[in-house]
Design an enzyme around this catalytic site. Structure first.
Site, PDB file in Angstrom:
ATOM      1  N   ASP A   1       0.780  -1.530  -0.258  1.00  0.00           N
ATOM      2  CA  ASP A   1      -0.308   0.386  -0.286  1.00  0.00           C
ATOM      3  C   ASP A   1       0.815   1.907  -0.116  1.00  0.00           C
ATOM      4  O   ASP A   1       1.876   1.092   0.699  1.00  0.00           O
ATOM      5  CB  ASP A   1      -0.517  -0.045   1.162  1.00  0.00           C
ATOM      6  CG  ASP A   1      -2.278  -0.025   0.901  1.00  0.00           C
ATOM      7  OD1 ASP A   1      -2.300   0.016   0.024  1.00  0.00           O
ATOM      8  OD2 ASP A   1      -3.166   0.488   1.813  1.00  0.00           O
TER       9      ASP A   1
ATOM     10  N   ASP B   1      -3.453   4.598  -2.073  1.00  0.00           N
ATOM     11  CA  ASP B   1      -4.839   4.823  -1.738  1.00  0.00           C
ATOM     12  C   ASP B   1      -4.769   6.029  -2.229  1.00  0.00           C
ATOM     13  O   ASP B   1      -4.029   7.399  -2.694  1.00  0.00           O
ATOM     14  CB  ASP B   1      -3.916   5.056  -0.192  1.00  0.00           C
ATOM     15  CG  ASP B   1      -4.990   5.150   0.327  1.00  0.00           C
ATOM     16  OD1 ASP B   1      -6.558   4.941   0.736  1.00  0.00           O
ATOM     17  OD2 ASP B   1      -5.471   5.956   1.135  1.00  0.00           O
TER      18      ASP B   1
ATOM     19  N   GLU C   1      -6.748   3.226  -6.575  1.00  0.00           N
ATOM     20  CA  GLU C   1      -7.799   3.539  -5.565  1.00  0.00           C
ATOM     21  C   GLU C   1      -8.639   4.095  -6.018  1.00  0.00           C
ATOM     22  O   GLU C   1      -8.198   5.392  -5.785  1.00  0.00           O
ATOM     23  CB  GLU C   1      -7.244   3.579  -4.013  1.00  0.00           C
ATOM     24  CG  GLU C   1      -8.807   3.215  -3.546  1.00  0.00           C
ATOM     25  CD  GLU C   1      -8.589   3.738  -2.292  1.00  0.00           C
ATOM     26  OE1 GLU C   1      -9.918   2.701  -1.186  1.00  0.00           O
ATOM     27  OE2 GLU C   1      -8.179   4.414  -1.691  1.00  0.00           O
TER      28      GLU C   1
ATOM     29  N   HIS D   1     -11.970  -3.656   2.387  1.00  0.00           N
ATOM     30  CA  HIS D   1     -11.309  -3.933   4.193  1.00  0.00           C
ATOM     31  C   HIS D   1     -12.374  -2.173   3.851  1.00  0.00           C
ATOM     32  O   HIS D   1     -12.487  -1.915   5.439  1.00  0.00           O
ATOM     33  CB  HIS D   1     -10.019  -3.311   3.767  1.00  0.00           C
ATOM     34  CG  HIS D   1      -9.313  -2.207   3.348  1.00  0.00           C
ATOM     35  ND1 HIS D   1      -9.246  -1.919   2.296  1.00  0.00           N
ATOM     36  CD2 HIS D   1      -9.094  -1.408   4.143  1.00  0.00           C
ATOM     37  CE1 HIS D   1      -8.891  -0.818   2.449  1.00  0.00           C
ATOM     38  NE2 HIS D   1      -8.541  -0.340   3.213  1.00  0.00           N
ATOM     39  N   ASP D   2     -13.199  -1.773   3.442  1.00  0.00           N
ATOM     40  CA  ASP D   2     -13.721  -0.714   3.235  1.00  0.00           C
ATOM     41  C   ASP D   2     -15.536  -0.711   3.530  1.00  0.00           C
ATOM     42  O   ASP D   2     -16.012   0.233   3.330  1.00  0.00           O
ATOM     43  CB  ASP D   2     -13.264   0.581   2.073  1.00  0.00           C
ATOM     44  CG  ASP D   2     -11.852   0.736   2.745  1.00  0.00           C
ATOM     45  OD1 ASP D   2     -11.496   0.982   4.121  1.00  0.00           O
ATOM     46  OD2 ASP D   2     -11.244   1.805   1.802  1.00  0.00           O
TER      47      ASP D   2
END
Length: 541
Positions: A110, A212, A275, A336-337
């Site tokens: 990440d 991200d 992302e 994960h969101d």
């Protein structure tokens, strides 16, 4: 003894690994705890690599493990070139890279460039005065005439996005928590420093980065207000009351993406993933006109759009039409969101969704636990950890903790995840929904994933072939995957009741996999019957 995954045919191996392969997201807090403190760590991930190898994935995307105060669970970074002691050491990460490479897998880190922690040395220096060497490294602005915030920019986690700094007599902007301070990406010194951070990890053998909130990096240089959102309703997060036009997807942002790509291109065989929660047309812009942007701007529409045959079929067509020539698509079902696939679609339909993900044209990403059909966690109010939920409680699907619960490995008291108290509660029913139980069940979700992945890896048509939508009506979705003379027809029932399909391209073919099992080798006639929540892959004659 580890079972080796199916090898790619030579004509598939000629494609870049990130085109032909499958990405698996590891959320390190929740994958495996090695020391009994209740949270996952790097030694724990190392101990579970057999599972990933047997599954047949090609790359691990590792959510942040950098040093951090953990206000947002690692997305508030205080040192981009280290490992937080909670997760282990830099030597542990080097071992993970080496072990993955030794097993034929890659590591994607990440990269969180939009903001740092307020405890990062850069911000501490920047906040100290208006004249220090890093004074312009973050987004600072004088107060409005009334002494309040400079404009109406909001935080994605609720409330105004500006925080007062007494030492400077100015506000700084934070798109997320006030402890996550947005960097000034219009400052060339910031760009150069972050490029050096990328090189640090690439030189250690990291195979790429997932960037991200890449569409957040630039903000309007004139600091104009965001306009109101005419479609906002009270059941939506407060931040959606305004349109993020001045704080997201700004002109010039692609130049930053191309800069990241140039750094990665200094090293062979790397991947850049972005992302992006954007429309198909806008996410495709991040490939770059000359494919000099992100290799894979994330396609999150399966997280946002209705799970209906008409919608998904239309999405395939629209996405393929919008892709720049030579660009490679990708699909994401969970992360994960967002809430778990098994809870969003229902457990039976999650099997159909897995068949779609692993037969669609484009690189698939699997979120840890989805391969066993893990459902949303149940988080009591006193166990909530997510700062987004704490800031805006009660909004549907707003608690990210529900997707971040520990991986369930066996039927033991702590599901094989830890010997201590898990940092988040286990999902109810872990004695049934775990890797060990599903290993022994040929019809399990885990073994369905293994069969689908093995089939994909064995056949160019499924790994790298073209796609053509054949039907998208009612509950029926059908499409063809083809490479040269090899072709498969995928027929999916996205509803709960039985359907009868007439797919001319499937006639005379044989079923190689069905979601519910038991139909392998069955010949397909003029009419194909599908139970509710079922799907089949047909090898064309």
């Amino acid at each position: 003894m580890t079972v080796k995954p199916t090898a790619f045919p030579q004509d598939v191996r000629d494609h870049p690994w990130w085109r032909r392969g499958i990405v698996y997201q590891v959320y390190p807090w929740s994958f495996q705890d090695s020391n009994g403190d209740g949270m996952g760590d790097l030694p724990g991930i190392l101990a579970r690599l057999d599972h990933l190898e047997r599954l047949g994935i090609d790359a691990v995307w590792l959510s942040p493990v950098y040093p951090s105060p953990m206000k947002d669970f690692g997305y508030d970074i205080s040192d981009y070139c280290g490992v937080d002691p909670r997760f282990g050491t830099l030597a542990d990460l080097d071992r993970l890279i080496a072990e993955l490479h030794g097993r034929g897998m890659k590591l994607i880190m990440d990269f969180v460039p939009n903001h740092t922690s307020d405890q990062h040395p850069w911000f501490e220096e920047s906040a100290s005065s208006r004249t220090n060497p890093k004074a312009d490294w973050y987004i600072w602005h004088d107060p409005a005439p009334d002494g309040g915030p400079p404009n109406n920019w909001r935080s994605m986690f609720g409330g105004i996005g500006w925080e007062w700094c007494e030492a400077r007599g100015q506000y700084y902007y934070h798109a997320f928590l006030k402890e996550q301070c947005d960097l000034n990406w219009r400052n060339p010194a910031v760009v150069a420093a972050m490029h050096d951070m990328l090189r640090f990890w690439l030189a250690r053998g990291v195979d790429g980065f997932r960037v991200d909130v890449i569409w957040h990096l630039l903000k309007d240089p004139g600091f104009r207000d965001n306009p109101p959102n005419p479609d906002w309703t009270p059941d939506e997060p407060e931040v959606r009351h305004i349109l993020q036009i001045m704080t997201c997807d700004q002109p010039g942002i692609l130049d930053l993406v191309k800069g990241f790509r140039k750094v990665l291109d200094e090293f062979p065989d790397k991947v850049l993933i972005g992302e992006l929660y954007l429309s198909v047309e806008r996410l495709c812009a991040y490939y770059g006109d000359a494919l000099d942007g992100a290799h894979l701007p994330f396609n999150f529409h399966l997280l946002m759009d209705p799970w209906t045959a008409e919608t998904v079929g239309g999405l395939i067509r629209d996405y393929e039409a919008a892709l720049p020539p030579g660009a490679w698509p990708n699909w994401v079902l969970g992360n994960h969101d967002n809430g778990r696939v098994a809870s969003r679609f229902g457990a039976p339909q999650a099997r159909v969704a897995a068949m779609f993900l692993l037969t669609a044209r484009g690189t698939p990403t699997i979120f840890q636990g989805d391969e066993i059909g893990l459902a949303n966690g149940v988080i009591p109010p006193d166990r909530v950890r997510d700062p987004q939920e704490k800031n805006e409680p009660g909004l549907p699907g707003h608690n990210r903790d529900i997707a971040r619960t520990p991986m369930q490995w066996d039927a033991g008291p702590k599901a094989g995840f830890t010997t201590g108290e898990p940092w988040l509660p286990l999902v109810p029913g872990h004695k049934v929904c775990n890797v060990a139980a599903q290993e022994a069940d040929p019809g399990s979700m885990l073994n369905l994933h293994r069969r689908l992945i093995a089939l994909r890896r064995s056949h160019p048509a499924l790994a790298v072939g073209d796609v053509r939508v054949l039907a998208a009506r009612g509950d029926l979705l059908a499409y063809e995957r083809r490479a040269g003379d090899e072709a498969f027809v995928v027929v999916l029932n996205l509803g709960h009741g039985p359907i009868e399909a007439e797919i001319a391209e499937a006639v005379g073919g044989r079923i190689v996999i069905s979601c519910k099992g038991g139909r392998k080798g069955e010949s397909v006639g003029s009419r194909l019957l599908l139970d509710g929540d079922d799907g089949v892959i047909v090898a064309r004659p």
